[in-house]
Design an enzyme around this catalytic site. Structure first.
Site, mmCIF file in Angstrom:
data_model
loop_
_atom_site.group_PDB
_atom_site.id
_atom_site.type_symbol
_atom_site.label_atom_id
_atom_site.label_comp_id
_atom_site.label_asym_id
_atom_site.label_seq_id
_atom_site.Cartn_x
_atom_site.Cartn_y
_atom_site.Cartn_z
ATOM 1 C CG HIS A 308 -2.692 -0.359 -2.710
ATOM 2 N ND1 HIS A 308 -2.946 -1.841 -2.980
ATOM 3 C CD2 HIS A 308 -2.146 -0.215 -1.315
ATOM 4 C CE1 HIS A 308 -2.550 -2.442 -1.723
ATOM 5 N NE2 HIS A 308 -2.535 -1.439 -0.765
ATOM 6 C CG ASP A 365 0.129 4.690 4.242
ATOM 7 O OD1 ASP A 365 -0.272 4.520 5.344
ATOM 8 O OD2 ASP A 365 0.712 3.939 3.557
HETATM 9 N N1 ACO Z 1 3.727 8.495 -7.893
HETATM 10 C C1 ACO Z 1 4.233 8.599 -9.233
HETATM 11 N N2 ACO Z 1 4.105 7.511 -10.187
HETATM 12 C C2 ACO Z 1 3.624 6.216 -9.505
HETATM 13 C C3 ACO Z 1 3.450 6.168 -8.274
HETATM 14 C C4 ACO Z 1 3.397 7.333 -7.370
HETATM 15 N N3 ACO Z 1 2.917 7.450 -6.037
HETATM 16 N N4 ACO Z 1 3.067 4.992 -7.891
HETATM 17 C C5 ACO Z 1 3.284 4.204 -9.036
HETATM 18 N N5 ACO Z 1 3.561 5.281 -10.076
HETATM 19 C C6 ACO Z 1 3.809 4.752 -11.433
HETATM 20 C C7 ACO Z 1 5.261 3.788 -11.539
HETATM 21 O O1 ACO Z 1 6.237 4.905 -11.861
HETATM 22 C C8 ACO Z 1 4.725 3.075 -12.828
HETATM 23 O O2 ACO Z 1 4.976 3.631 -13.897
HETATM 24 P P1 ACO Z 1 5.412 3.138 -15.330
HETATM 25 O O3 ACO Z 1 4.337 1.905 -15.613
HETATM 26 O O4 ACO Z 1 5.405 4.027 -16.314
HETATM 27 O O5 ACO Z 1 6.656 2.261 -15.057
HETATM 28 C C9 ACO Z 1 3.639 2.617 -12.586
HETATM 29 O O6 ACO Z 1 2.985 3.689 -11.739
HETATM 30 C C10 ACO Z 1 3.316 1.366 -11.793
HETATM 31 O O7 ACO Z 1 3.915 1.475 -10.588
HETATM 32 P P2 ACO Z 1 4.750 0.326 -9.841
HETATM 33 O O8 ACO Z 1 5.663 0.841 -8.858
HETATM 34 O O9 ACO Z 1 5.103 -0.848 -10.887
HETATM 35 O O10 ACO Z 1 3.618 -0.425 -9.239
HETATM 36 P P3 ACO Z 1 3.606 -1.198 -7.825
HETATM 37 O O11 ACO Z 1 2.328 -2.101 -7.824
HETATM 38 O O12 ACO Z 1 4.846 -2.165 -7.822
HETATM 39 O O13 ACO Z 1 3.673 -0.523 -6.469
HETATM 40 C C11 ACO Z 1 3.221 1.132 -4.861
HETATM 41 C C12 ACO Z 1 2.719 0.102 -5.762
HETATM 42 C C13 ACO Z 1 4.797 0.627 -4.158
HETATM 43 C C14 ACO Z 1 2.519 1.384 -3.337
HETATM 44 C C15 ACO Z 1 3.640 2.378 -5.571
HETATM 45 O O14 ACO Z 1 2.366 2.999 -6.012
HETATM 46 C C16 ACO Z 1 4.381 3.433 -4.694
HETATM 47 O O15 ACO Z 1 5.540 3.695 -4.547
HETATM 48 N N6 ACO Z 1 3.356 4.358 -3.923
HETATM 49 C C17 ACO Z 1 3.883 5.565 -3.251
HETATM 50 C C18 ACO Z 1 4.392 4.916 -2.017
HETATM 51 C C19 ACO Z 1 2.944 4.562 -0.989
HETATM 52 O O16 ACO Z 1 1.927 5.490 -1.037
HETATM 53 N N7 ACO Z 1 3.111 3.528 -0.491
HETATM 54 C C20 ACO Z 1 1.931 2.971 0.386
HETATM 55 C C21 ACO Z 1 1.233 1.872 -0.283
HETATM 56 S S1 ACO Z 1 -0.135 1.424 0.861
HETATM 57 C C22 ACO Z 1 0.378 0.622 2.126
HETATM 58 O O17 ACO Z 1 1.389 -0.034 1.984
HETATM 59 C C23 ACO Z 1 -0.290 0.588 3.236
#
Ligand code: ACO
Length: 430
Positions: A308, A365
């Site tokens: 998140h 979620d």
């Molecule tokens: N699985 C594996 N790796 C992940 C995940 C995941 N679910 N989420 C983040 N990471 C990693 C990224 O690859 C990144 O790694 P790095 O630093 O080595 O490049 C690091 O963690 C940070 O991730 P970002 O995408 O930069 O974080 P951001 O804050 O932009 O994204 C997000 C948050 C979009 C929710 C992300 O965690 C994600 O895509 N999760 C999966 C989708 C999801 O569950 N979304 C629902 C969110 S809650 C909502 O909207 C109600």
């Protein structure tokens, strides 16, 4: 006490300027850079708004490090345990918990606006039966502006209120109609004697040929989910609603934009993606394989329902939903193999170095899909239900934005990296 300031120095020119710092009730201080360009001739660069507060708001507070969520100051855990979705909607919209008279009036307003204009029935039939219900909802909610001309003056507080009531009231009806359209079943009218979540289940599942009784546990589970999804400060869809509304566009158009944004798998669409992922895993033995894929930088796969932007701790909503998922599975269907997979996946991810180091915890979620599945809700309706709950938050945020005397149109700047100025060349010379 003197005003806190923040000094910005341009090392290239030596120019130094002070900017005011605002303190909120909770949370980090905010540096007010509104005059930065005027004073120093530079913009800030923050795609994704990772360090940018886009507004002042009194509605919701999140402490992502602690895993705290407050609606108008009240902890989500207390509201989830003691309140119901319409009381929470009132709280979010009006800022205080209602008295009995205020609550009864609000419930009456929402209940008595739950029917949609009869022309909506013809309108929805124009969609293909295999249309995703989110696409139908984007269209239907946007189209409400064509049906309610009488309430489109965004500067009129009565119009603001009635539009918000109409949107909250009609979301379950529209959502259920979108579902019935895909099933080829007759649309079911709302019943005023039923509660909000109950009514939605009634419109989703009842058919004219049979009696249908809503299971009280299912209604409670759905109501809880709606409470947990009702509001979440300046997330992507809420920011979309605010930005769309900042031009003075009507709330139906702004809400429709918000629904479009919510649909994406990085946001509300994740609940659907979680279930698809759990089904794809299919067997606890395959969890390690999927965890390895999520960690592999060459593989675009992510563990859906994990991570998140704000929570760097267990999402407090996920804790509440997890408990309900276990309760509902135990009481309704016995053991759902997907719940087993979800719990094992969570256990492994929570102890895995990659997830621990990046502070990737289950979000709201992760478990909601399991509950929806137990309630018999089809996967493509998951995000629709999220939108239903979030409408209360969107309307509170839209109202806060539109009623702000300092409102300006949202208009970010950019760092232009395209071609430098050049002259047009005739086609035969290119
Ligand atoms: N699985 C594996 N790796 C992940 C995940 C995941 N679910 N989420 C983040 N990471 C990693 C990224 O690859 C990144 O790694 P790095 O630093 O080595 O490049 C690091 O963690 C940070 O991730 P970002 O995408 O930069 O974080 P951001 O804050 O932009 O994204 C997000 C948050 C979009 C929710 C992300 O965690 C994600 O895509 N999760 C999966 C989708 C999801 O569950 N979304 C629902 C969110 S809650 C909502 O909207 C109600």
């Amino acid at each position: 006490m003197s005003q806190k300031t923040f000094t910005v120095t341009n090392n290239a020119t030596g120019q130094s300027e002070e900017f005011p710092v605002h303190e909120g009730t909770h949370g980090p201080d905010v540096v007010d850079i509104r005059t930065l360009y005027q004073k120093m001739g530079v913009f800030t660069y923050d795609p994704g708004f990772k360090s940018t507060a886009s507004c002042e708001s009194s509605i919701t507070f999140i402490d992502g490090e602690e895993g705290t969520l407050l609606y108008r100051g009240y902890p989500i855990e207390q509201l989830a345990e003691k309140s119901n979705f319409l009381e929470v909607s009132y709280l979010i919209m009006y800022g205080e918990l209602p008295t009995k008279a205020q609550y009864d009036h609000f419930v009456e307003m929402i209940t008595h606006h739950s029917m949609v204009h009869e022309s909506f029935r013809d309108f929805i039939k124009g969609f293909r039966p295999d249309a995703h219900p989110m696409s139908v909802m984007v269209g239907m909610v946007g189209a409400m502006s064509a049906f309610y001309h009488d309430s489109l003056d965004v500067t009129n507080p009565e119009h603001q209120e009635i539009s918000a009531h109409r949107l909250i009231a009609k979301m379950p009806t529209i959502a259920a109609m979108a579902h019935k359209h895909t099933k080829g079943q007759p649309f079911v009218y709302p019943l005023n004697k039923l509660g909000y979540a109950e009514n939605f289940l009634h419109m989703m599942y009842s058919v004219p040929a049979e009696d249908y009784e809503v299971d009280p546990l299912h209604a409670r589970a759905l109501d809880l989910i709606l409470i947990l999804h009702a509001e979440h400060e300046q997330n992507a869809s809420t920011s979309t609603v605010r930005l769309a509304g900042s031009s003075g566009a009507n709330p139906f158009a702004a809400a429709s934009a918000g629904i479009g944004c919510l649909w994406g798998p990085a946001h509300g669409g994740a609940n659907e993606a979680v279930l698809v992922m759990l089904e794809e895993i299919g067997d606890p033995k395959r969890i390690d394989e999927f965890v390895a894929r999520a960690k592999d930088k060459e593989d675009p796969f992510r563990l859906m329902g994990f991570g998140h932007r704000v929570y760097k701790n267990y999402d407090p909503r996920a804790k509440i939903i997890r408990k309900m998922a276990i309760e509902i599975i135990n009481k309704t269907e016995g053991n759902d193999p997907l719940l087993d997979i979800a719990m094992k996946l969570e256990e492994i991810a929570l102890t895995d170095e990659y997830f621990v180091e990046k502070k990737l915890y289950p979000n709201v979620d992760f478990y909601s899909g399991i509950i929806y599945k137990a309630l018999g809700i089809p996967t493509d309706m998951f995000t629709v239900i999220f939108a239903m709950g979030r409408m209360a938050g969107w309307m509170a945020q839209w109202d806060e934005m539109i009623s702000d005397p300092k409102r300006v149109i949202g208009r970010p700047r950019q760092n232009y990296i395209g071609a430098a100025r050049r002259n047009y060349m005739q086609m035969d010379k290119r």
